[in-house]
Design a protein around this motif. Sequence first.
Motif, mmCIF file in Angstrom:
data_model
loop_
_atom_site.group_PDB
_atom_site.id
_atom_site.type_symbol
_atom_site.label_atom_id
_atom_site.label_comp_id
_atom_site.label_asym_id
_atom_site.label_seq_id
_atom_site.Cartn_x
_atom_site.Cartn_y
_atom_site.Cartn_z
ATOM 1 N N MET A 244 0.473 -0.983 -0.277
ATOM 2 C CA MET A 244 0.298 0.149 -0.054
ATOM 3 C C MET A 244 1.226 1.147 0.167
ATOM 4 S SD MET A 244 -2.694 -1.693 -0.002
ATOM 5 C CE MET A 244 -3.894 0.294 -0.019
ATOM 6 N N PRO A 245 0.113 2.756 -0.007
ATOM 7 C CA PRO A 245 0.990 3.811 -1.132
ATOM 8 C C PRO A 245 1.771 4.333 0.205
ATOM 9 C CG PRO A 245 -0.906 4.158 -1.330
ATOM 10 C CD PRO A 245 -1.194 3.103 -1.125
ATOM 11 N N ILE A 246 2.923 4.882 0.849
ATOM 12 C CA ILE A 246 3.210 5.670 1.966
ATOM 13 C C ILE A 246 3.741 6.574 1.192
ATOM 14 C CG2 ILE A 246 3.992 3.256 2.963
ATOM 15 C CD1 ILE A 246 6.921 3.766 1.646
ATOM 16 N N LYS A 247 4.471 6.591 0.812
ATOM 17 C CA LYS A 247 4.275 8.442 -0.229
ATOM 18 C C LYS A 247 4.542 8.412 -1.234
ATOM 19 C CE LYS A 247 7.978 11.728 -0.239
ATOM 20 N NZ LYS A 247 9.719 12.319 0.913
ATOM 21 N N GLU A 248 4.122 9.606 -2.166
ATOM 22 C CA GLU A 248 3.561 9.703 -3.940
ATOM 23 C C GLU A 248 5.412 9.245 -4.054
ATOM 24 O OE1 GLU A 248 1.447 13.011 -6.551
ATOM 25 O OE2 GLU A 248 0.757 12.551 -4.397
ATOM 26 N N SER A 249 4.839 8.986 -5.356
ATOM 27 C CA SER A 249 7.066 8.924 -5.723
ATOM 28 C C SER A 249 7.362 10.019 -5.957
ATOM 29 C CB SER A 249 6.574 7.339 -6.890
ATOM 30 O OG SER A 249 7.781 7.588 -7.452
ATOM 31 N N ASP A 250 8.925 10.031 -6.355
ATOM 32 C CA ASP A 250 9.396 11.800 -7.172
ATOM 33 C C ASP A 250 9.579 11.420 -8.236
ATOM 34 O OD1 ASP A 250 11.046 9.878 -6.085
ATOM 35 O OD2 ASP A 250 11.920 11.743 -4.747
ATOM 36 N N ILE A 251 9.821 10.023 -8.513
ATOM 37 C CA ILE A 251 10.360 9.425 -10.317
ATOM 38 C C ILE A 251 9.443 9.849 -10.927
ATOM 39 C CG2 ILE A 251 11.017 7.472 -11.481
ATOM 40 C CD1 ILE A 251 11.285 6.033 -8.432
ATOM 41 N N PRO A 252 9.226 10.512 -11.987
ATOM 42 C CA PRO A 252 8.657 11.550 -13.202
ATOM 43 C C PRO A 252 8.497 9.925 -14.448
ATOM 44 C CG PRO A 252 11.281 11.762 -13.528
ATOM 45 C CD PRO A 252 10.968 10.887 -11.935
ATOM 46 N N ARG A 253 7.150 9.997 -14.555
ATOM 47 C CA ARG A 253 6.779 8.759 -15.534
ATOM 48 C C ARG A 253 7.524 9.259 -16.414
ATOM 49 N NH1 ARG A 253 1.933 5.921 -13.385
ATOM 50 N NH2 ARG A 253 0.869 7.766 -12.440
ATOM 51 N N PRO A 254 7.879 7.807 -17.415
ATOM 52 C CA PRO A 254 8.867 7.988 -18.754
ATOM 53 C C PRO A 254 7.923 9.271 -19.760
ATOM 54 C CG PRO A 254 7.825 5.965 -18.087
ATOM 55 C CD PRO A 254 7.291 5.981 -16.780
ATOM 56 N N LYS A 255 8.766 9.832 -20.830
ATOM 57 C CA LYS A 255 8.064 10.814 -20.907
ATOM 58 C C LYS A 255 8.245 10.366 -22.365
ATOM 59 C CE LYS A 255 11.354 14.482 -18.610
ATOM 60 N NZ LYS A 255 11.950 15.448 -18.779
ATOM 61 N N HIS A 256 7.034 10.719 -23.533
ATOM 62 C CA HIS A 256 6.844 10.217 -24.754
ATOM 63 C C HIS A 256 8.058 11.255 -24.866
ATOM 64 C CE1 HIS A 256 2.966 9.021 -23.600
ATOM 65 N NE2 HIS A 256 2.671 10.185 -23.297
ATOM 66 N N THR A 257 8.119 10.034 -26.240
ATOM 67 C CA THR A 257 9.207 10.359 -27.893
ATOM 68 C C THR A 257 8.363 10.980 -28.407
ATOM 69 O OG1 THR A 257 8.218 8.460 -28.840
ATOM 70 C CG2 THR A 257 10.150 8.277 -26.865
ATOM 71 N N PRO A 258 9.416 11.875 -29.257
ATOM 72 C CA PRO A 258 8.732 12.429 -30.733
ATOM 73 C C PRO A 258 7.811 12.076 -31.595
ATOM 74 C CG PRO A 258 11.438 12.900 -30.172
ATOM 75 C CD PRO A 258 10.652 11.892 -29.590
ATOM 76 N N ILE A 259 7.577 10.662 -31.550
ATOM 77 C CA ILE A 259 6.761 9.845 -32.012
ATOM 78 C C ILE A 259 5.746 10.201 -31.460
ATOM 79 C CG2 ILE A 259 6.762 7.635 -31.739
ATOM 80 C CD1 ILE A 259 7.031 7.212 -34.589
ATOM 81 N N SER A 260 5.648 10.148 -30.110
ATOM 82 C CA SER A 260 4.207 9.915 -29.565
ATOM 83 C C SER A 260 3.185 11.203 -29.934
ATOM 84 C CB SER A 260 4.468 10.045 -28.184
ATOM 85 O OG SER A 260 4.902 9.356 -27.393
ATOM 86 N N TYR A 261 3.975 12.259 -30.203
ATOM 87 C CA TYR A 261 2.356 12.830 -30.799
ATOM 88 C C TYR A 261 1.861 13.413 -32.203
ATOM 89 C CZ TYR A 261 4.999 15.365 -26.819
ATOM 90 O OH TYR A 261 5.878 15.989 -25.442
ATOM 91 N N VAL A 262 3.202 12.264 -33.009
ATOM 92 C CA VAL A 262 1.953 12.122 -34.172
ATOM 93 C C VAL A 262 0.860 10.764 -33.881
ATOM 94 C CG1 VAL A 262 2.448 10.807 -36.312
ATOM 95 C CG2 VAL A 262 4.703 12.406 -34.920
ATOM 96 N N LEU A 263 1.450 10.236 -32.876
ATOM 97 C CA LEU A 263 -0.030 9.171 -32.365
ATOM 98 C C LEU A 263 -0.686 9.492 -31.017
ATOM 99 C CD1 LEU A 263 2.687 6.097 -31.817
ATOM 100 C CD2 LEU A 263 1.223 6.620 -33.887
ATOM 101 N N GLY A 264 -0.695 10.424 -31.361
ATOM 102 C CA GLY A 264 -1.942 11.297 -30.571
ATOM 103 C C GLY A 264 -3.557 10.652 -30.547
ATOM 104 N N PRO A 265 -4.390 11.010 -31.668
ATOM 105 C CA PRO A 265 -5.016 10.061 -31.423
ATOM 106 C C PRO A 265 -5.513 8.692 -31.098
ATOM 107 C CG PRO A 265 -4.856 11.177 -34.006
ATOM 108 C CD PRO A 265 -3.451 10.892 -32.845
#
Length: 903
Positions: free
Chosen positions: A141-162
């Motif tokens: 169960m959670p004890i603290k909100e994570s300070d590790i950022p989620r994986p960032k989208h690559t440039p191609i991710s914006y093409v796959l926006g829909p």
Amino acid sequence: MWNWEKVNKHIDYSFQMSEQSLSSRETSFLINEETMPAKRFNLFLRRRLMFQKNQQSKDSIFFRDGIRQIDFVLSYVDDIKKDAELKAERRKEFEKNLRKTGLELEIEDKRDSEDGRTYFVKIHAPWEVLVTYAEVLGIKMPIKESDIPRPKHTPISYVLGPVRLPLSVKYPRPEYFTAQFSRHRQELFLIEDQATFFPSSSRNRIVYYILSRCPFGIEDGKKRFGIERLLNSNTYSSAYPLHDGQYWKPSEPPNPTNERYTLHQNWARFSYFYKEQPLDLIKNYYGEKIGIYFVFLGFYTEMLFFAAVVGLACFIYGLLSMEHNTSSTEICDPEIGGQMIMCPLCDQVCDYWRLNSTCLASKFSHLFDNESTVFFAIFMGIWVTLFLEFWKQRQARLEYEWDLVDFEEEQQQLQLRPEFEAMCKHRKLNAVTKEMEPYMPLYTRIPWYCLSGATVTLWMSLVVTSMVAVIVYRLSVFATFASFMESDASLKQVKSFLTPQITTSLTGSCLNFIVILILNFFYEKISAWITKMEIPRTYQEYESSLTLKMFLFQFVNFYSSCFYVAFFKGKFVGYPGKYTYLFNEWRSEECDPGGCLIELTTQLTIIMTGKQIFGNIKEAIYPLALNWWRRRKARTNSEKLYSRWEQDHDLESFGPLGLFYEYLETVTQFGFVTLFVASFPLAPLLALINNIVEIRVDAWKLTTQYRRTVASKAHSIGVWQDILYGMAVLSVATNAFIVAFTSDIIPRLVYYYAYSTNATQPMTGYVNNSLSVFLIADFPNHTAPSEKRDFITCRYRDYRYPPDDENKYFHNMQFWHVLAAKMTFIIVMEHVVFLVKFLLAWMIPDVPKDVVERIKREKLMTIKILHDFELNKLKENLGINSNEFAKHVMIEENKAQLAKSTI
């Protein structure tokens, strides 16, 4: 590792203490229940139910007080048979013991149910029960909100926006640092509201754990326990957790957020076929075991996209080069193929025929049998390696994201099956728990193992027999097709696609597919029965045994006909005048002059496409029809409240093996895509289209047509991963053999480099070179056509000396050159592909580097948070100020260092 001895002692202790500490209100309720006259009590209960039900919403997931949430539901129907009293006594004892564990029960009388005959037992797990068993099960169960950022989208991710889902759907909850829950450290955890701290999936998992271990009496001197045994004996008719609400509308207060509705809107609709899946939401709602199946199916579908693009490109290349193919041009040319008289394809009733009658078939064959075939076979050998290696990485990333890094096997999979306990007459000391447990000696199991092995062997033999029967059918009807399709018309240079070979192959493939479905239907029932007869000890053993049986059978059932066409058909035909015969009666099947690859393509297309269409229709229509009929029978009293638990009760049960059959279907398709893909480059495209539909069909039926499943954990796809690795290795060999022996590419290459005499157009004359000459006068009387012709010779597909040579009809030197080239190609292709596979497996780490760093970071932060928590707690207990506390800690550390240096 969990100390199960402590767990069992804790559970036994909780039963004893709960029995002693029943509140006076609960005790009086139990006494009244036993002593009050049944009629008066039922009347009182019915009036109370009717009064409060009028004010209750039909979508409510709470007890009648509107506060306590329903975590699980049991249902049963009054049994009028002779064991009715025994079942009633079992239920009474079971429910009493459930109350002793701390669970709260509320019973709905049958007269208030829609069908007027079903009782419902609603179960609520209060806070004390949840925290106790969360610690027992090691739930993080959670004890603290994570300070590790989620994986960032690559440039191609914006093409796959829909394709992307809204972040609120994709990530319904923030990421947290987690730790195994401890009821003595509740201040450590982020508990904002006790009612919502444990998600509904964790709640129903905890309740099911209690239900599976709760005793209901002692019979035949043995302690009986577990809801599964009660379900098997029909003491209860069903046991299930509730869905959050209706799938077509959001919940209204005070009901919590309806995740079922969110899943239906963003996942289970066919109009969202192009969208990514809300994997975290699936995991939160259905548990990790079902969640990881959809992760695997989605990842497999994504990887199929690349294979489908390359396969489609190879098909387009074959389509564009079809008109310029020298072999097809020569076969279709009236002056070349039209002048070649071919030997009869069967004895007596078959006539001679001209080669150009197979013009269209030869062009169609070129679509799949061209230079790109070799490239695609090698590409798929590499693709399957990349798929499995990247899946390892995806699985490792998933273990981190879903808190499964330190996961151990689920207890509900490791616990003893009730059938095993019922059949056991011996007991043995468990070396781990130091407790006596049921034990079955090996000698009592051997007869069942022998029966099981004999049954599996018998059914696989039956599959082979049915395949031989289809071959006999093809041989028998071939003469019929040939008699009216290859009459004088074939000698008049008629060009037709429906040659006797193609026509027989199409009908034979359809018949074979029907036989496959029939055998598969019966074997599923028999394999489940013989697995039960083996009396597996745990649910995990049961599933592993069933997996082995079902996979072996389906492998033989679905692939045997493809193996026959790929590696046996046309390989042992003989030659005119000395043909080989099946059972000394039917002449062995020959391949088309262009090779057997087109027939393998036909077989693979019909079986693969037919199975996928049949499977999707069955999965969609079967539960829909059953649920409609069940609701129609149940809704006899329209004036009654059709409550949330009744609505779910009328849905189909997913069953403990529901996920097993989904994996089996996917792995069978994987075999079609990999084992024979050299003959059909469009197989990945068909699989891709099917899987896009399959994801939505599975999502739709789970969300709308099935009861909610009990959440359970899994950190991988289990034994299926080993099966995929085995099929991947086998696929390299099968595709190499298909290119070498089924395709016509190697003989063409040998002719191109060694036997061609035309420098400008090297492939000119290949057709004539690949056909040997036979003297008609050498036909035995029983094989020669009944109608006499003026021809002196006829042609047949082989490399043999002509009749005027001293070694007539023996294999010539070109035959051995072609055979050597085929064997060389197999060895080279296998070594190249395996070398690339091993290099890729070595280069691609099983766990990505960023995941390793994230795991280390989370462990470090978890230890630090726990350390700070314990220090602060110790500080509060000692009651000293910060300076004195720091001095105290330093003194203790110095003492420890001094002791360490002294040692």
